[in-house]
Enzyme design. Structure first.
Site, PDB file in Angstrom:
ATOM      1  N   GLY A 187      15.014 -32.720 -45.220  1.00 45.23           N
ATOM      2  CA  GLY A 187      14.288 -33.939 -44.495  1.00 45.23           C
ATOM      3  C   GLY A 187      13.492 -34.937 -45.126  1.00 45.23           C
ATOM      4  O   GLY A 187      13.324 -36.021 -44.926  1.00 45.23           O
ATOM      5  N   THR A 188      13.181 -34.094 -46.489  1.00 43.42           N
ATOM      6  CA  THR A 188      12.135 -35.013 -47.381  1.00 43.42           C
ATOM      7  C   THR A 188      12.504 -35.331 -48.726  1.00 43.42           C
ATOM      8  O   THR A 188      11.759 -36.223 -49.370  1.00 43.42           O
ATOM      9  CB  THR A 188      10.833 -34.341 -47.189  1.00 43.42           C
ATOM     10  OG1 THR A 188      10.968 -32.735 -47.617  1.00 43.42           O
ATOM     11  CG2 THR A 188      10.274 -34.171 -45.887  1.00 43.42           C
ATOM     12  N   ARG A 193      22.213 -27.155 -45.186  1.00 46.32           N
ATOM     13  CA  ARG A 193      21.563 -28.399 -44.585  1.00 46.32           C
ATOM     14  C   ARG A 193      20.950 -29.424 -45.435  1.00 46.32           C
ATOM     15  O   ARG A 193      20.257 -28.726 -46.467  1.00 46.32           O
ATOM     16  CB  ARG A 193      20.810 -28.014 -43.339  1.00 46.32           C
ATOM     17  CG  ARG A 193      19.668 -27.142 -43.672  1.00 46.32           C
ATOM     18  CD  ARG A 193      18.880 -26.786 -42.379  1.00 46.32           C
ATOM     19  NE  ARG A 193      17.807 -27.922 -41.728  1.00 46.32           N
ATOM     20  CZ  ARG A 193      16.661 -28.142 -42.317  1.00 46.32           C
ATOM     21  NH1 ARG A 193      16.155 -27.297 -43.115  1.00 46.32           N
ATOM     22  NH2 ARG A 193      16.010 -29.113 -42.009  1.00 46.32           N
ATOM     23  N   ASN A 195       9.548 -19.447 -39.450  1.00 45.92           N
ATOM     24  CA  ASN A 195       8.295 -19.529 -40.092  1.00 45.92           C
ATOM     25  C   ASN A 195       6.938 -19.188 -39.222  1.00 45.92           C
ATOM     26  O   ASN A 195       6.008 -19.158 -39.811  1.00 45.92           O
ATOM     27  CB  ASN A 195       8.117 -21.052 -40.748  1.00 45.92           C
ATOM     28  CG  ASN A 195       8.124 -22.107 -39.575  1.00 45.92           C
ATOM     29  OD1 ASN A 195       7.717 -21.904 -38.418  1.00 45.92           O
ATOM     30  ND2 ASN A 195       8.594 -23.115 -39.915  1.00 45.92           N
ATOM     31  N   SER A 233      -0.993 -29.345 -42.379  1.00 46.39           N
ATOM     32  CA  SER A 233      -0.453 -28.116 -42.236  1.00 46.39           C
ATOM     33  C   SER A 233      -0.145 -27.172 -43.436  1.00 46.39           C
ATOM     34  O   SER A 233      -1.393 -26.760 -44.004  1.00 46.39           O
ATOM     35  CB  SER A 233       0.917 -28.008 -41.523  1.00 46.39           C
ATOM     36  OG  SER A 233       1.245 -26.837 -40.990  1.00 46.39           O
ATOM     37  N   ASP A 263      -1.061 -23.861 -36.512  1.00 49.54           N
ATOM     38  CA  ASP A 263       0.175 -23.717 -35.494  1.00 49.54           C
ATOM     39  C   ASP A 263       1.388 -22.681 -35.730  1.00 49.54           C
ATOM     40  O   ASP A 263       2.056 -22.755 -35.215  1.00 49.54           O
ATOM     41  CB  ASP A 263       0.695 -25.206 -35.428  1.00 49.54           C
ATOM     42  CG  ASP A 263       1.159 -25.633 -36.688  1.00 49.54           C
ATOM     43  OD1 ASP A 263       1.168 -25.002 -37.669  1.00 49.54           O
ATOM     44  OD2 ASP A 263       1.687 -26.877 -36.527  1.00 49.54           O
ATOM     45  N   ASP A 316      -1.319 -20.556 -40.736  1.00 51.43           N
ATOM     46  CA  ASP A 316      -1.206 -21.627 -41.633  1.00 51.43           C
ATOM     47  C   ASP A 316      -2.471 -22.738 -41.679  1.00 51.43           C
ATOM     48  O   ASP A 316      -3.225 -22.466 -40.894  1.00 51.43           O
ATOM     49  CB  ASP A 316      -0.139 -22.566 -41.779  1.00 51.43           C
ATOM     50  CG  ASP A 316       0.099 -23.307 -40.271  1.00 51.43           C
ATOM     51  OD1 ASP A 316      -0.545 -22.894 -39.235  1.00 51.43           O
ATOM     52  OD2 ASP A 316       0.885 -24.301 -40.511  1.00 51.43           O
ATOM     53  N   GLU A 327      10.486 -20.806 -34.448  1.00 54.56           N
ATOM     54  CA  GLU A 327      11.003 -20.542 -35.789  1.00 54.56           C
ATOM     55  C   GLU A 327      10.655 -19.817 -36.632  1.00 54.56           C
ATOM     56  O   GLU A 327       9.449 -19.273 -36.367  1.00 54.56           O
ATOM     57  CB  GLU A 327      10.722 -22.016 -36.544  1.00 54.56           C
ATOM     58  CG  GLU A 327      11.128 -23.404 -35.721  1.00 54.56           C
ATOM     59  CD  GLU A 327      10.892 -24.565 -36.900  1.00 54.56           C
ATOM     60  OE1 GLU A 327      12.121 -25.124 -37.161  1.00 54.56           O
ATOM     61  OE2 GLU A 327       9.965 -25.031 -37.157  1.00 54.56           O
TER      62      GLU A 327
END
Length: 557
Positions: A514-515, A511, A385, A79, A293, A289, A383
């Protein structure tokens, strides 16, 4: 006797399949000790580490196809990540993200050491009671990265070790679309590139017939293709649009590097135009991007100031258009806009207070927004983004269709119903799709006779700031209320609350990434100075209470 022979044949067949898996797996060995997690975006990391993952996702997609008795998609892309990265994600039968249980299997299979691969594969087959003699069908798509050629070949090795198909160069949303078309036996559309272009462009042309006297200037749009697959596909689609949209394409992949100083993520994060953009004052521009998407719009004003219209502005434009049509048509359908905590507070206030639209907040990650949107007759989700789409329930589509065909309905109601009916096929409902979203936005602006400045002026974004804090272990942060409140470590939320109270129109949340072992901090307030100051103070609280590493966060000014 017949059933014994059949059982023996099945066992032999399975043995041959497993021997082939072992043989092919040796060509795609796993680096010992490497551990990767299947996340919202599937697997994503440096391309050099992904060969074994691709092979194994080919195996898993084949099992998923046998289990569902449907076509499954595998997309090779990273992406908006830099060119040297790559990734892979699975697409379920209706074009949606793969189900959470199978995300767990993906992680299990990816991380099995070389000698344990067959045992891991057999474990999934057993747990899911998969009939291995069931035929499998897998569509494999890839983006334009140089590594995508060999990595998609590794996927196909996995597919052929157990059976499948290669779709070649496609955008991620196009692969989702093909899978859905295939599994609805063509009801959603024709599962070819030509079918995709024809459906969307014809729907766009039909919808823009409702725009009165559009000049060539108003039909013009500059598109930043992020030097990716979207640029190739827009080029292919142009002839289908029959001059109803004049596209000036730049960053088309002929010279620049994928996502480098261009593309939706760069524009959103850097808050400035991409390299290669020649922008006249007030001219509409948009950026895709790398795998097309996501989409964001932007322009510069007469003073040369840059204005970004991100996913929140896109959701507001689309939902306002749909809400007005629903009201005119007198249709009692429940519509909602689904956002994450990152949505600008001004967009939420405008939707709830002015437009009287239901707003639902979910955790970050497209799959969470998609599922929440499915709970409504019409669910608009984006989102910030720029990744998003619109979902119509079957019942909603049928109600709109009936009203559009009802000859006894008054003219205004009928026009609104016909407009709604024409809007639906422009939308790729399987997933966020920059090309589809672009056509929808362009049609809405044309029908409403709106300039990009008028769209931008619907509401003013509250100034905001995003920061990240390095921590020893991101798992010490636990959140609730769609990630808007920190449950642990103890005292962090209380600290955030007291800091927020110091500023006007302020909010902030944290938050875990995630990575990586970082905590993401978001803050917004009445002025940019206040937003920056609040973000910094919250970063300090995270650093002190959640095990920050390295030096303390420095003030922004």
């Amino acid at each position: 006797q017949y059933s014994t022979k059949l059982r023996t044949f099945t066992q032999l067949n399975r043995m041959v399949q497993f021997q082939e898996v072992t043989k092919q797996s040796a060509l795609h060995p796993k680096p010992a000790g490497l551990v990767l997690q299947y996340g919202t975006a599937g697997f994503r990391t440096n391309a050099k580490l992904l060969d074994h993952i691709m092979f194994r996702m080919g195996l898993l997609a084949t099992l998923r196809s046998k289990k569902t008795k449907a076509t499954i998609g595998v997309m090779v892309t990273a992406s908006h990540n830099p060119e040297e990265d790559n990734g892979v994600k699975l697409v379920d039968p209706m074009g949606e993200m793969v189900t959470p249980t199978w995300e767990v299997y993906a992680t299990q299979l990816a991380n099995a050491e070389q000698d344990d691969l067959l045992a891991s594969l057999k474990d999934i087959i057993e747990k899911e009671s998969i009939n291995m003699s069931q035929e499998a069908n897998v569509f494999v798509g890839k983006d334009t990265r140089s590594s995508s050629v060999s990595l998609s070949k590794a996927v196909l090795d996995g597919v052929s070790a157990l059976a499948g198909h290669n779709y070649g160069l496609v955008t991620t949303p196009q692969l989702h679309y093909m899978v859905c078309c295939q599994n609805t036996q063509g009801e959603y559309g024709e599962a070819t590139m030509k079918g995709y272009y024809t459906k969307l462009s014809q729907a766009f042309i039909q919808l823009t017939k409702n725009a009165s006297n559009c000049t060539d200037d108003q039909k013009h749009l500059s598109v930043d293709g992020a030097n990716g697959i979207g640029a190739l596909k827009v080029r292919e689609m142009e002839s289908h649009l029959k001059k109803e949209l004049h596209i000036s394409l730049f960053n088309d992949g002929s010279t620049g590097k994928l996502n480098h100083q261009c593309g939706a993520d760069f524009v959103k994060v850097q808050q400035k135009p991409p390299t290669g953009a020649t922008m006249n004052s007030g001219e509409r521009c948009c950026s895709f991007d790398g795998d097309a998407d996501r989409i964001v719009y932007y322009y510069t004003d007469s003073e040369g100031r840059f204005h970004l219209l991100d996913g929140d502005k896109v959701a507001t434009l689309i939902s306002t258009f749909l809400k007005e049509l629903l009201t005119q048509a007198g249709l009692d359908l429940e519509m909602a806009v689904v956002q994450t905590a990152y949505a600008n507070g001004s967009s939420t206030n405008y939707l709830e207070d002015t437009m009287k639209v239901t707003v639902r907040c979910t955790k970050t990650g497209v799959k969470h927004l998609h599922h929440a949107a499915q709970e409504f007759d019409i669910g608009v989700y984006f989102e910030a983004n720029g990744h998003g789409t619109v979902l119509f329930s079957k019942a909603a589509e049928e109600k709109i269709q009936r009203l559009a065909e009802d000859s006894s309905v008054a003219n205004e109601r009928k026009r609104a119903a016909l407009l709604l009916r024409s809007t639906i096929p422009v939308i790729n409902q399987t997933v966020g799709d920059a090309i589809s979203d672009m056509l929808l936005i362009e049609a809405i602006l044309a029908i409403k006779g709106m300039t990009i400045q008028q769209w931008d002026a619907i509401y003013s974004d509250l100034p905001n700031r995003q920061l990240k804090v390095k921590v020893a272990d991101r798992r010490v942060i636990d959140t609730a209320d769609a990630e808007r409140r920190a449950v642990s470590p103890k005292g962090l939320q209380e600290a955030i609350d007291s800091l927020v109270r110091k500023y006007r129109e302020a909010r902030s949340f944290v938050r875990p990434s995630g990575t990586e072992d970082v905590v993401r901090v978001y803050a917004e307030a009445e002025t940019q100075e206040s937003a920056d100051s609040l973000a910094h103070e919250v970063s300090l609280a995270v650093y002190r209470l959640a095990g920050g590493v390295g030096g303390e966060p420095e003030p922004l000014h």
